[in-house]
Design an enzyme around this catalytic site. Sequence first.
Site, mmCIF file in Angstrom:
data_model
loop_
_atom_site.group_PDB
_atom_site.id
_atom_site.type_symbol
_atom_site.label_atom_id
_atom_site.label_comp_id
_atom_site.label_asym_id
_atom_site.label_seq_id
_atom_site.Cartn_x
_atom_site.Cartn_y
_atom_site.Cartn_z
ATOM 1 N N ARG A 51 0.849 -1.213 0.058
ATOM 2 C CA ARG A 51 0.047 0.102 -0.082
ATOM 3 C C ARG A 51 0.960 1.385 -0.054
ATOM 4 O O ARG A 51 0.469 1.959 -0.647
ATOM 5 C CB ARG A 51 -0.909 -0.038 1.284
ATOM 6 N N TYR A 103 -16.720 16.780 -15.078
ATOM 7 C CA TYR A 103 -17.425 15.382 -15.067
ATOM 8 C C TYR A 103 -18.132 14.917 -13.865
ATOM 9 O O TYR A 103 -18.060 15.241 -12.713
ATOM 10 C CB TYR A 103 -15.964 14.401 -14.846
ATOM 11 N N ASP A 176 -8.073 18.221 -14.657
ATOM 12 C CA ASP A 176 -8.476 16.922 -14.966
ATOM 13 C C ASP A 176 -8.107 16.657 -16.576
ATOM 14 O O ASP A 176 -8.890 17.340 -17.592
ATOM 15 C CB ASP A 176 -9.957 16.421 -14.870
HETATM 16 C C1 LIG Z 1 -14.168 8.718 -16.746
HETATM 17 C C2 LIG Z 1 -13.670 10.072 -16.004
HETATM 18 C C3 LIG Z 1 -13.357 10.177 -14.753
HETATM 19 C C4 LIG Z 1 -13.715 9.173 -13.995
HETATM 20 O O1 LIG Z 1 -12.551 7.998 -13.906
HETATM 21 P P1 LIG Z 1 -12.902 6.656 -13.753
HETATM 22 O O2 LIG Z 1 -11.570 6.125 -13.933
HETATM 23 O O3 LIG Z 1 -14.102 6.164 -14.187
HETATM 24 O O4 LIG Z 1 -13.104 6.691 -11.942
HETATM 25 C C5 LIG Z 1 -12.960 11.556 -14.384
HETATM 26 N N1 LIG Z 1 -12.912 12.573 -15.323
HETATM 27 C C6 LIG Z 1 -13.028 12.209 -16.599
HETATM 28 C C7 LIG Z 1 -12.813 13.446 -17.507
HETATM 29 C C8 LIG Z 1 -13.520 11.039 -17.206
HETATM 30 O O5 LIG Z 1 -13.740 10.997 -18.491
#
Ligand SMILES: *Cc1c(COP(=O)(O)O)cnc(C)c1O
Length: 383
Positions: A51, A103, A176
């Site tokens: 971990r 998102y 993101d």
């Molecule tokens: C899919 C997605 C997420 C979430 O990711 P997971 O791997 O499904 O938990 C976050 N931000 C964006 C822009 C995404 O497309």
Amino acid sequence: MTDKKAGRNTRLVHTGYDTDPHTGALSVPLIHASTFRQKSVTEFGEYDYSRSGNPTRETLEKIIADLEGGSHGYAFASGMAAISAALMIFSPGDHLVVCEDVYGGTWRVLTGLLSRFGIEATFADATDLSAFEKAIIPGKTKALYLETPSNPLMKITDLRAMSALAKKYDLITLVDNTFMSPYLQRPLELGCDIVLHSGTKFLNGHSDVLCGFAVTADKALGKRIKYIQNSVGAVLPPNDCWLVIRGLKTLGVRMEAGQKSAQAIAEALEKHPNVKQVLYPGLKKHKGYEINRAQSDGAGAVLSFELKSTELTHRLLKEMQYAAFAVSLGGVESIISYPPMMSHAAMPPAERAARGISDSLVRLSLGVEDTEDVLNDILRIIE
Ligand SMILES: *Cc1c(COP(=O)(O)O)cnc(C)c1O
């Protein structure tokens, strides 16, 4: 190993790991151990418990940090685990300004979970710098949270301008970067502080692993995220790390192939009488075209478009052969999704409509299939 001057594709293949010194193996050793034998009470080794640190995961974490132009990378069991960990650096009383088309999962964590712990968020239009600035509460606001291009409307946010705004108020900027990947866009180089990924999408690229990443170029910020990763424990298992390391080697060729198809399909659909509008930052008439060009190396492999009727839209979703009707994006296989009933199903119809997410909107993520096949598949159905 490569130096920073090597090309993007060379770095994707060689960064972080070249050859096992013991065996000559070209692929990274997959270490499944949960625990590691220590020599004595005075001599602890580099690893003690997986971990806290695992050699296979560490290789992947170094690779993603390097690709994003950062120094500290952390691999999580999903994109949401990475995003949640990064958001947990904040404390009760802290406030964030978040792009309004964030998102859905991130929206849920902010409004349904972190709100219970006294971390507040205001949602604002990130394409409007002054609207974003107005949402800042001096002293209380601690961060800006961004996505560009946004989902599913493909709006472009000026990352340089946003990081300058953040510096003015001494805020952290989180981005993101899932839709672009470091192959096309590196927010840390534009002055942002934390890059987040759903690696489930383009980074792994094969629709077979859930994973997420947080990357920073700041040591203190890196340590804060590492503390949460180790405390909460939503780490990416070694086997999945190995698959992502393999997937990453072809990130460049996959992105180039998908992007080429996205551009061609966007241009063809733009002229089509049964298409109301095409949202793709690679089109010159896209509102964010110039900003996107100035801050990234391409427009990406995802586009959205609106057909002239809901009926035609449903027919396309049902009949498309070379794009799977599914949630997600970024795989070698093209994926077509329906935001009103998938990513934005939780949003009331009126709110959806107000944001421009109509019932005839689809989002298409292009894989590595031949462009002509996917395009002709669409044209055959929409005529
Ligand atoms: C899919 C997605 C997420 C979430 O990711 P997971 O791997 O499904 O938990 C976050 N931000 C964006 C822009 C995404 O497309």
